[in-house]
Design a protein around this motif. Structure first.
Motif, short mmCIF file in Angstrom:
data_model
loop_
_atom_site.label_atom_id
_atom_site.label_comp_id
_atom_site.label_asym_id
_atom_site.label_seq_id
_atom_site.Cartn_x
_atom_site.Cartn_y
_atom_site.Cartn_z
N UNK A 1 11.90 56.03 8.36
CA UNK A 1 10.89 56.50 9.32
C UNK A 1 10.86 55.63 10.58
N UNK A 2 11.38 54.42 10.49
CA UNK A 2 11.37 53.50 11.63
C UNK A 2 12.73 53.41 12.33
N UNK A 3 13.81 53.46 11.55
CA UNK A 3 15.12 53.14 12.12
C UNK A 3 15.59 54.20 13.11
N UNK A 4 15.23 55.47 12.88
CA UNK A 4 15.66 56.53 13.80
C UNK A 4 15.19 56.29 15.22
N UNK A 5 13.88 56.10 15.43
CA UNK A 5 13.39 55.81 16.79
C UNK A 5 13.98 54.53 17.38
N UNK A 6 14.22 53.52 16.53
CA UNK A 6 14.79 52.27 17.03
C UNK A 6 16.21 52.49 17.56
N UNK A 7 17.04 53.18 16.78
CA UNK A 7 18.41 53.45 17.21
C UNK A 7 18.40 54.29 18.49
N UNK A 8 17.50 55.27 18.56
CA UNK A 8 17.39 56.10 19.76
C UNK A 8 17.04 55.24 20.98
N UNK A 9 16.17 54.25 20.78
CA UNK A 9 15.78 53.35 21.88
C UNK A 9 16.97 52.51 22.33
N UNK A 10 17.78 52.03 21.39
CA UNK A 10 18.97 51.25 21.74
C UNK A 10 19.95 52.10 22.55
N UNK B 1 24.28 43.00 24.96
CA UNK B 1 23.41 42.32 23.99
C UNK B 1 21.95 42.58 24.33
N UNK B 2 21.61 42.51 25.60
CA UNK B 2 20.23 42.74 26.01
C UNK B 2 19.80 44.19 25.74
N UNK B 3 20.74 45.14 25.84
CA UNK B 3 20.39 46.53 25.58
C UNK B 3 20.02 46.75 24.11
N UNK B 4 20.47 45.86 23.24
CA UNK B 4 20.07 45.90 21.84
C UNK B 4 18.82 45.07 21.58
N UNK B 5 18.75 43.91 22.21
CA UNK B 5 17.64 42.99 21.95
C UNK B 5 16.33 43.53 22.51
N UNK B 6 16.36 44.18 23.68
CA UNK B 6 15.12 44.69 24.28
C UNK B 6 14.37 45.63 23.34
N UNK B 7 15.04 46.61 22.72
CA UNK B 7 14.31 47.46 21.76
C UNK B 7 13.77 46.67 20.56
N UNK B 8 14.51 45.64 20.11
CA UNK B 8 14.01 44.79 19.02
C UNK B 8 12.70 44.13 19.43
N UNK C 1 6.52 44.23 19.13
CA UNK C 1 5.21 44.17 19.77
C UNK C 1 4.40 45.46 19.60
N UNK C 2 4.95 46.42 18.87
CA UNK C 2 4.31 47.73 18.77
C UNK C 2 3.89 48.00 17.32
N UNK C 3 2.64 47.74 16.97
CA UNK C 3 2.19 47.96 15.59
C UNK C 3 2.33 49.41 15.15
N UNK C 4 2.26 50.34 16.09
CA UNK C 4 2.36 51.76 15.74
C UNK C 4 3.74 52.10 15.19
N UNK C 5 4.73 51.29 15.54
CA UNK C 5 6.10 51.53 15.04
C UNK C 5 6.51 50.48 14.00
N UNK C 6 5.54 49.77 13.47
CA UNK C 6 5.82 48.79 12.43
C UNK C 6 5.75 47.35 12.90
N UNK C 7 5.88 47.15 14.22
CA UNK C 7 5.75 45.81 14.78
C UNK C 7 6.75 44.81 14.22
N UNK C 8 6.35 43.54 14.29
CA UNK C 8 7.23 42.46 13.83
C UNK C 8 7.56 42.61 12.34
N UNK C 9 6.64 43.21 11.60
CA UNK C 9 6.85 43.40 10.17
C UNK C 9 8.10 44.24 9.92
N UNK C 10 8.22 45.36 10.65
CA UNK C 10 9.38 46.21 10.39
C UNK C 10 10.66 45.59 10.96
#
Length: 211
Positions: free
Chosen positions: A61-70, A90-97, A102-111
């Motif tokens: 549920x989290x990885x799809x939006x993350x990959x799309x952001x990268x 490298x920055x294009x990958x790190x920025x979405x991380x 910082x976004x609790x709605x998408x799992x935040x640091x926990x995810x």
């Protein structure tokens, strides 16, 4: 249902996500999840079917939006018309991380920690699903790094990407390796901003170093 109270499936996912990060997949029992989510085992079975399926649902549920952001970052960088450096990639990958952390709605640091831990451990449940669904991610970044580092053969690029992404995922997993050898007074391995500050130059140097 009370206002603003998550539905049963979401509550189970949220609790499972936290427990998988804290204890790992094997050490997290369905009993722990049901107790903290305040549901019975039948609810977990109804919504997910098994612990394995629940783990996969937590992750997917989290990885799809993350990959799309990268890939959106990579698209934007490539559409600029400028030749991209290894650092830009490298920055294009790190920025979405960093944004995800910082976004609790998408799992935040926990995810971010769960994602990193799971990918570093190459979890058997997700290996096949990820290779099928996110091959575009690998293909796009491989082609981009080959253009950014034309002095290296394709095999060398593959090895460097392997090491670079392993380092980055490990870093975001929040594991302070120095504590194995003694109490670390300087490193804060759970602070995403500090991770990024020190991670990027280290990874770029490794990607670009002469053979």
């Amino acid at each position: 249902m009370e206002a603003n109270k998550p539905d049963t499936a979401t509550r189970i996912l949220d609790v499972a996500e936290r427990l998988f990060v804290e204890h790992g997949f094997e050490a997290t029992s369905l009993r722990m999840i049901t107790q903290q989510a305040e549901v019975n085992l039948a609810a977990v079975n109804y919504h997910f079917g098994s612990k394995d399926a629940l783990f996969e649902s937590v992750f997917m549920r989290r990885i799809g939006p993350f990959v799309a952001a990268c890939l959106a970052e990579l698209d934007a960088a490539e559409q600029s018309g400028e030749a991209l450096s290894a650092e830009a990639l490298v920055r294009s990958f790190v920025r979405p991380c960093l944004a995800l952390s910082k976004d609790p709605a998408r799992g935040g640091a926990l995810f971010v920690r769960l994602m990193s831990r799971t990918l570093v451990e190459n979890h058997r449940l997700l290996r096949e699903a990820l290779s099928q669904q996110y091959s575009v991610f690998v293909q796009r970044y491989t082609a981009a790094f080959q253009r950014a580092l034309p002095q290296f053969a394709a095999e060398d690029i593959a090895w460097r990407m392997h090491f670079a992404f392993t380092v980055m995922f490990n870093a975001f997993a929040g594991n302070d390796v120095l504590k194995i050898f003694g109490r670390s007074q300087v490193v804060n391995a759970r602070d995403p901003e500090l991770i990024v500050k020190h991670l990027i130059p280290f990874v770029v140097a490794g990607l670009s170093a002469p053979i």
